[in-house]
Write a protein that holds these residues in place. Structure first.
Motif, PDB file in Angstrom:
ATOM      1  N   ARG A  88       0.847  -1.197   0.000  1.00 50.20           N
ATOM      2  CA  ARG A  88       0.000   0.000   0.000  1.00 50.20           C
ATOM      3  C   ARG A  88       0.880   1.244   0.000  1.00 50.20           C
ATOM      4  O   ARG A  88       1.878   1.323   0.710  1.00 50.20           O
ATOM      5  CB  ARG A  88      -0.898  -0.016   1.256  1.00 50.20           C
ATOM      6  CG  ARG A  88      -1.915   1.112   1.308  1.00 50.20           C
ATOM      7  CD  ARG A  88      -3.038   0.753   2.271  1.00 50.20           C
ATOM      8  NE  ARG A  88      -2.565   0.497   3.621  1.00 50.20           N
ATOM      9  CZ  ARG A  88      -2.396   1.445   4.550  1.00 50.20           C
ATOM     10  NH1 ARG A  88      -2.661   2.703   4.262  1.00 50.20           N
ATOM     11  NH2 ARG A  88      -1.980   1.133   5.752  1.00 50.20           N
ATOM     12  N   GLY A  89       0.510   2.210  -0.828  1.00 49.50           N
ATOM     13  CA  GLY A  89       1.302   3.431  -0.932  1.00 49.50           C
ATOM     14  C   GLY A  89       2.377   3.375  -1.998  1.00 49.50           C
ATOM     15  O   GLY A  89       3.121   4.336  -2.187  1.00 49.50           O
ATOM     16  N   GLN A 190      -2.824   6.523  -5.881  1.00 43.52           N
ATOM     17  CA  GLN A 190      -2.587   7.097  -4.556  1.00 43.52           C
ATOM     18  C   GLN A 190      -1.435   8.089  -4.579  1.00 43.52           C
ATOM     19  O   GLN A 190      -1.237   8.836  -3.627  1.00 43.52           O
ATOM     20  CB  GLN A 190      -2.287   5.976  -3.554  1.00 43.52           C
ATOM     21  CG  GLN A 190      -3.366   4.896  -3.482  1.00 43.52           C
ATOM     22  CD  GLN A 190      -4.729   5.449  -3.110  1.00 43.52           C
ATOM     23  OE1 GLN A 190      -4.907   5.952  -1.997  1.00 43.52           O
ATOM     24  NE2 GLN A 190      -5.685   5.377  -4.029  1.00 43.52           N
TER      25      GLN A 190
END
Length: 300
Positions: A88-89, A190
């Motif tokens: 994530r990220g 993101q």
């Protein structure tokens, strides 16, 4: 993710002594976390490597890998077979351990070490390249060359952002095969890749280029890490359709590119208008620039 969000993501997975060391770092400083069973964890920045006090055992390394992947590590076999998982990220976790070969498939077990590469957005880092990329209202195709960790992905991301923003924005398509350029979650980037950018996430270049040409009418395609013959063929297909391509390649010099049988065809055919070699010490700094013939030039 900004640095505070990155720390909030990492902290629950690591013991307190590692989190305390993170608090001493300034935003954008941390580049890698190296975790090896039976040896101290290492933080790597652009200028130094620091061994921490925590020495995890084999079980702790596996537990850490599971936690970082959202407890879905072994459900993501397509990625682990390639030796990494995108977190994530947009952070990337490289994996090493015992590999089992079953016919044409590989399975990883007994994870012994991890390399966590921290994704970071550096808005404006591509500023020095923009006069080379945009000339007389035209986007010139180009290639970023450099060793791992020199900032190629970060520069590509900022090039996409700048080309797809502002009054002169172009229709940009990003092929994010490994989920590092845009770090999409449920198809939504993101990381900032520009307001006029479409992202095809988790798709190889061979399939992605015809997909984008048929469906999204891009003016520019941005993609990371060219490798085999299918990638080279995909780039040439995009260029022949009148679409500019900006890509990256693991290479320490232009001479190294010329010595590779597959990618050297792009150089020989003068497919790219410019080549930018990144400084080996990292930071996204440009060490040299070449024109389509491979001759050194100065940035405008």
């Amino acid at each position: 993710m900004d640095w505070q969000e990155t720390k909030a993501f990492l902290a629950p997975c690591f013991p307190e002594e590692v989190c305390e060391e993170m608090e001493l770092l300034y935003p954008g400083e941390l580049r890698e976390i190296r975790v090896r069973a039976g040896r101290p964890v290492v933080f790597r920045t652009q200028t130094r490597q620091t061994a921490l006090s925590w020495t995890p055992g084999p079980r702790e390394v596996e537990t850490l890998a599971e936690a970082l992947s959202g407890h879905s590590l072994y459900a993501r076999e397509d990625e682990t077979r390639q030796g990494y998982v995108t977190l994530r990220g947009g952070h990337r976790m490289g994996l090493c351990g015992r590999v089992h070969q079953h016919h044409m498939l590989r399975e990883l077990s007994g994870i012994g070490s991890l390399c966590i590469r921290i994704a970071a957005a550096w808005p404006g880092c591509a500023d020095p390249l923009m006069p080379l990329v945009l000339r007389e209202g035209r986007v010139g195709s180009g290639m970023l060359l450099g060793a791992p960790g020199t900032g190629k992905t970060t520069l590509l991301r900022d090039l996409a952002r700048q080309l797809a923003s502002g009054r002169a924005a172009r229709q940009v398509a990003v092929i994010d095969e490994r989920g590092e350029l845009a770090a999409c979650a449920e198809g939504i980037p993101q990381l900032d890749v520009g307001a006029w950018t479409d992202v095809l996430d988790g798709c190889g270049k061979e399939q992605a280029v015809p997909w984008l040409l048929r469906s999204m009418a891009p003016e520019v395609i941005v993609t990371d890490e060219l490798s085999g013959p299918s990638d080279v063929a995909a780039v040439r297909d995009a260029l022949s359709a009148g679409v500019a391509v900006i890509a990256s390649l693991h290479a320490a010099s232009l001479q190294e590119v010329a010595g590779r049988p597959v990618v050297s065809q792009l150089l020989a055919a003068r497919c790219f208008d410019w080549y930018a070699l990144l400084h080996p010490e990292g930071g996204g700094r440009i060490a040299a620039v070449y024109d389509r013939a491979g001759s050194p030039v100065k940035l405008p």
